[in-house]
Design a protein around this motif. Structure first.
Motif, mmCIF file in Angstrom:
data_model
loop_
_atom_site.group_PDB
_atom_site.id
_atom_site.type_symbol
_atom_site.label_atom_id
_atom_site.label_comp_id
_atom_site.label_asym_id
_atom_site.label_seq_id
_atom_site.Cartn_x
_atom_site.Cartn_y
_atom_site.Cartn_z
ATOM 1 N N SER A 59 0.826 -1.205 0.000
ATOM 2 C CA SER A 59 0.000 0.000 0.000
ATOM 3 C C SER A 59 0.861 1.256 0.000
ATOM 4 O O SER A 59 0.485 2.273 -0.605
ATOM 5 N N GLY B 63 0.496 3.757 -2.925
ATOM 6 C CA GLY B 63 0.101 5.123 -2.597
ATOM 7 C C GLY B 63 1.078 6.144 -3.144
ATOM 8 O O GLY B 63 0.680 7.155 -3.740
ATOM 9 N N VAL C 242 -2.725 2.103 6.272
ATOM 10 C CA VAL C 242 -3.847 3.040 6.166
ATOM 11 C C VAL C 242 -3.471 4.247 5.308
ATOM 12 O O VAL C 242 -4.253 4.688 4.449
ATOM 13 N N LEU C 243 -2.281 4.792 5.511
ATOM 14 C CA LEU C 243 -1.857 5.935 4.702
ATOM 15 C C LEU C 243 -1.749 5.572 3.229
ATOM 16 O O LEU C 243 -2.162 6.341 2.345
ATOM 17 N N ALA D 238 -5.221 5.065 1.771
ATOM 18 C CA ALA D 238 -5.887 6.357 1.633
ATOM 19 C C ALA D 238 -5.401 7.084 0.376
ATOM 20 O O ALA D 238 -6.191 7.724 -0.332
ATOM 21 N N THR E 139 -7.050 5.446 -2.590
ATOM 22 C CA THR E 139 -8.446 5.869 -2.656
ATOM 23 C C THR E 139 -8.568 7.296 -3.158
ATOM 24 O O THR E 139 -9.436 7.615 -3.982
ATOM 25 N N LEU E 140 -7.700 8.173 -2.677
ATOM 26 C CA LEU E 140 -7.707 9.555 -3.136
ATOM 27 C C LEU E 140 -7.421 9.644 -4.640
ATOM 28 O O LEU E 140 -8.037 10.438 -5.354
#
Length: 341
Positions: free
Chosen positions: A225, A229, A306-307, A310, A313-314
């Motif tokens: 992730s 990300g 989580v970061l 996120a 998702t962003l």
């Protein structure tokens, strides 16, 4: 008919080879520094060590340990039972117990065979002349991996799997819900496969099977992730940055081959804040110590995961905006105009 020359400047053909000649040696030098320097400077730095026994004997042993400045962080306990429980709870890596026949060292090779060997040498030096140092391994490493080599070797494949999953997610343009689902699914499958290999087949882990699978999966999810990300936000540079954090820095600074306290300062602390180091500590906790002292590594891995999710998702939300789907007027193809008549 005259042709109009292309106004766009051409890149010099020497720029590509020059970039390779400069970048490759720099990357190799950086990797050698990250791996070799930490290995060459392996020594105890505030290594938690317990001392138990009568007050006078404990004071003498404490003074002997403090002579090695900065090597040990001494924890005092009332008796051998308390010190033994502290080793099993991962409060300390070992404990020196003062007895009538001389000092006795309690070790835990499951917490790190290198540290257990070091503590055995400390007990040998602390034993009075003419006596033999006594040691007891209260948390032994599994017979299938007595030196911890197999467990240490498993950290790099986890990091590589995370980089591969995150990189593919970016290259396939999986953003938003599809990207998050792909990362979660890949991490879960890797966790199941890794637990089947490490526990069921090789026997290098002896804890709860499902807890081990969850630890493997969470480690891969934190790496994948993060890479996805960063790649979503920065493109190819983000993938390279994620690989740098996970492989070139996170792997040698993880301390899984010895202990975080055996690395030069502050590499041991920094390594535990990266996914490979936190993942290695988590695997030891669930594989040999029934999940004791795993709160911090779980928190670190969760924050990275989580970061990263996120950010993915962003990226999906940004790609779904109407203005992001409109064609760019500056990139519109030119239309040849034919003169009338």
């Amino acid at each position: 008919m005259a042709t109009t020359p292309d106004p766009s400047p051409t890149r010099p053909r020497t720029r590509g080879p020059l970039a390779v000649l400069v970048a490759v040696p720099l990357i190799v030098a950086f990797a050698l520094w990250a791996f070799a320097w930490s290995a060459a400077r392996t020594a105890p730095h505030d290594l938690p060590l317990g001392v138990a026994g009568p007050p006078a004997a404990v004071e003498q042993l404490t003074d002997q340990l403090h002579q090695q400045k900065g090597a040990f962080e001494v924890h005092r306990y009332d008796d051998e039972a308390s010190a033994r429980q502290a080793v099993r709870d991962r409060e300390v890596y070992g404990a020196v117990v003062a007895t009538a026949s001389g000092p006795k060292m309690l070790t835990a090779s499951a917490a790190g065979p290198v540290v257990a060997q070091l503590l055995t040498q400390v007990a040998t030096r602390a034993a009075p002349e003419g006596t033999r140092a006594r040691t007891e391994d209260v948390a032994p490493a599994p017979a299938a991996d007595p030196r911890g080599a197999a467990l240490s070797a498993s950290v790099l494949p986890l990091a590589l799997a995370g980089v591969a999953a995150g990189g593919l997610t970016v290259l396939l343009r999986l953003r938003g819900t599809p990207g998050v689902a792909a990362l979660l699914g890949a991490s879960a499958l890797v966790g199941l496969a890794a637990a089947a290999l490490a526990d069921s087949w090789l026997g290098i882990l002896t804890g709860n099977w499902w807890a081990e699978a969850a630890a493997f999966g969470l480690t891969v999810l934190a790496v994948s992730s993060t890479v996805a990300g960063l790649g979503t936000l920065l493109g190819a540079k983000g993938i390279g940055l994620g690989a740098l954090l996970s492989v070139l820095l996170g792997n040698p600074w993880s301390g899984v081959s010895s202990a975080p306290e055996m690395l030069p300062e502050p590499l041991g602390v920094l390594g535990q804040l990266l996914p490979p180091g936190a993942g290695g500590t988590l695997l030891r906790g669930v594989g040999f110590f029934d999940g004791r002292a795993v709160d911090t590594p779980v928190l670190v891995l969760t924050v990275w995961a989580v970061l990263g999710l996120a950010a993915v998702t962003l990226g999906g939300l940004r790609a779904g905006r109407p203005e992001s789907r409109q064609p760019d007027a500056r990139r519109a193809p030119a239309v040849d105009r034919v003169p009338a008549g």
